[in-house]
Design a protein around this motif. Structure first.
Motif, PDB file in Angstrom:
ATOM      1  N   TYR A  80      12.714  10.983  12.442  1.00 48.90           N
ATOM      2  CA  TYR A  80      13.674  11.970  12.644  1.00 48.90           C
ATOM      3  C   TYR A  80      14.521  12.058  11.396  1.00 48.90           C
ATOM      4  N   ILE A  81      14.730  13.521  11.285  1.00 49.63           N
ATOM      5  CA  ILE A  81      16.049  13.682  10.308  1.00 49.63           C
ATOM      6  C   ILE A  81      17.349  13.272  10.838  1.00 49.63           C
ATOM      7  N   CYS A  82      17.845  12.234  10.039  1.00 51.03           N
ATOM      8  CA  CYS A  82      19.333  11.555  10.294  1.00 51.03           C
ATOM      9  C   CYS A  82      20.483  12.066   9.421  1.00 51.03           C
ATOM     10  N   LYS A  83      20.285  12.940   8.666  1.00 48.87           N
ATOM     11  CA  LYS A  83      21.242  13.528   7.916  1.00 48.87           C
ATOM     12  C   LYS A  83      20.980  14.856   7.144  1.00 48.87           C
TER      13      LYS A  83
ATOM     14  N   LEU B  89      14.986   9.987   6.492  1.00 47.38           N
ATOM     15  CA  LEU B  89      14.220   9.998   7.816  1.00 47.38           C
ATOM     16  C   LEU B  89      14.643   8.719   8.519  1.00 47.38           C
ATOM     17  N   ALA B  90      14.575   8.707   9.857  1.00 48.01           N
ATOM     18  CA  ALA B  90      14.963   7.347  10.599  1.00 48.01           C
ATOM     19  C   ALA B  90      13.401   7.104  11.387  1.00 48.01           C
ATOM     20  N   VAL B  91      12.835   6.304  10.831  1.00 47.39           N
ATOM     21  CA  VAL B  91      11.560   5.868  11.441  1.00 47.39           C
ATOM     22  C   VAL B  91      11.623   4.524  12.557  1.00 47.39           C
ATOM     23  N   ASN B  92      10.958   4.994  13.686  1.00 47.85           N
ATOM     24  CA  ASN B  92      11.324   4.024  14.671  1.00 47.85           C
ATOM     25  C   ASN B  92      10.429   2.850  14.662  1.00 47.85           C
TER      26      ASN B  92
ATOM     27  N   ALA C 187      15.397  16.677  13.833  1.00 45.02           N
ATOM     28  CA  ALA C 187      13.985  17.447  13.599  1.00 45.02           C
ATOM     29  C   ALA C 187      13.072  16.325  13.559  1.00 45.02           C
ATOM     30  N   HIS C 188      11.854  16.308  14.344  1.00 43.76           N
ATOM     31  CA  HIS C 188      10.877  15.314  14.084  1.00 43.76           C
ATOM     32  C   HIS C 188       9.688  15.714  13.232  1.00 43.76           C
ATOM     33  N   LEU C 189       9.517  14.928  12.255  1.00 40.90           N
ATOM     34  CA  LEU C 189       8.765  15.137  11.150  1.00 40.90           C
ATOM     35  C   LEU C 189       7.636  14.200  11.004  1.00 40.90           C
ATOM     36  N   GLN C 190       6.322  14.737  10.342  1.00 43.54           N
ATOM     37  CA  GLN C 190       5.531  13.763   9.790  1.00 43.54           C
ATOM     38  C   GLN C 190       5.455  14.083   8.325  1.00 43.54           C
ATOM     39  N   VAL C 191       5.478  13.129   7.500  1.00 41.88           N
ATOM     40  CA  VAL C 191       5.685  13.200   6.074  1.00 41.88           C
ATOM     41  C   VAL C 191       4.583  12.285   5.472  1.00 41.88           C
TER      42      VAL C 191
ATOM     43  N   GLU D 185       5.675  17.895  17.485  1.00 44.29           N
ATOM     44  CA  GLU D 185       5.759  18.538  18.633  1.00 44.29           C
ATOM     45  C   GLU D 185       6.117  17.128  19.544  1.00 44.29           C
ATOM     46  N   ASP D 186       7.186  17.284  20.194  1.00 41.76           N
ATOM     47  CA  ASP D 186       7.336  16.203  21.072  1.00 41.76           C
ATOM     48  C   ASP D 186       6.935  16.405  22.403  1.00 41.76           C
TER      49      ASP D 186
END
Length: 215
Positions: free
Chosen positions: A121-124, A142-145, A173-177, A212-213
C-alpha cells in the motif's frame, strides 16, 4: 482475508559474494549474518546488495568471497536508532541459498539475476518530478505486510509512463510492482563543511498494477 506473505514480497538475486559475513543479531538462539552480494546489471555496471542470512542456511558450506550464489528471499526494512536519529535500513532477507557452478550459470533458469515483486500500500503521497532533460520519475514508498502484524517500508522508483501513472495515485492505493533491487550512492551534508557518502537501496520499477481488494 487470507494473506500469502511470500507472494507479497518475493525476490531472486544471482551474484557474487564480495565481503566476509559479519554477525548481525540473534533471535531465539538462531544467529544471523550480513554479507554483500554484487549483482550485475545489463548495462555492465553492478549493484552491491546487503544480504541477511541465517547460520542454518550456511552450515554445509562456509560463505567465501568470490562464491557465485542464487538467493531467494524478501526485501525487508527495519528502523535503526543512531545518535538519536531514526534511519530506515534495507536488506535482503535470504530464505534459501544455492551455490552456483559454471554450468549452473550457463543454465537458462539461472539467468534471472535480479527480480523482485512487491504487493503493498502506498503510505506516502508519490513524488512526481522531471529531470532537466525531461525524464519522468516518481518516488513511491510501499508498506508491504509481513507476518506477525509487521510491515516492511520499501522505497521504489518508477520511470516514464509508470511514473506518470504513480504520480496520480493517492495514499492507501493497493499496488503490485515488479522490478529490480538497486543500490545508489549519494552524499549527505552532516555539518558546515562535512559531507558523508551513503548508499541508498530501492526497487527500480519495471511494471506497476493496481490490486483490486476483495470485499
Amino acid at each position: 482475508m487470507n494473506t500469502n506473505y511470500l507472494e507479497n514480497n518475493h525476490l531472486v538475486l544471482v551474484g557474487k559474494v564480495t565481503s566476509d559475513k559479519k554477525f548481525s543479531h540473534e533471535i531465539y538462539g538462531e544467529s544471523f549474518y550480513i554479507f554483500d552480494l554484487e549483482v550485475a546489471r545489463l548495462s555492465g555496471n553492478s549493484d552491491i546488495i546487503p544480504i541477511t542470512i541465517s547460520e542454518r542456511l550456511i552450515l554445509e558450506k562456509e560463505l567465501e568471497i568470490g562464491d557465485k550464489v542464487a538467493i531467494e528471499g524478501q526485501f525487508r526494512s527495519y528502523n535503526s536508532y543512531e545518535n538519536e536519529k531514526n534511519r530506515l535500513i534495507l536488506t535482503v532477507f535470504a530464505k534459501d541459498i544455492k551455490y552456483l557452478s559454471e554450468e549452473d550459470e550457463e543454465n537458462s533458469s539461472e539467468k534471472v539475476s535480479n527480480e523482485v515483486t512487491l504487493i503493498g500500500y502506498i503510505c506516502k503521497k508519490p513524488i512526481y518530478r522531471q529531470t532537466p532533460f525531461g525524464r519522468e520519475i516518481a518516488d513511491i514508498l510501499l508498506a508491504v505486510n509481513r507476518a506477525y502484524n509487521k510491515s516492511d517500508y520499501i522505497p521504489t522508483i518508477a520511470w516514464g509512463r509508470n511514473a506518470r501513472f504513480a504520480g496520480g495515485l493517492e495514499v492507501g492505493a493497493h499496488l503490485q510492482v515488479s522490478g529490480r533491487v538497486q543500490s545508489r550512492e549519494y552524499t549527505k551534508k552532516i555539518g558546515e563543511e562535512e559531507v558523508e557518502r551513503r548508499v541508498a537501496y530501492e526497487v527500480s520499477v519495471s511494471k506497476i498494477d493496481l490490486v483490486e481488494d476483495e470485499e
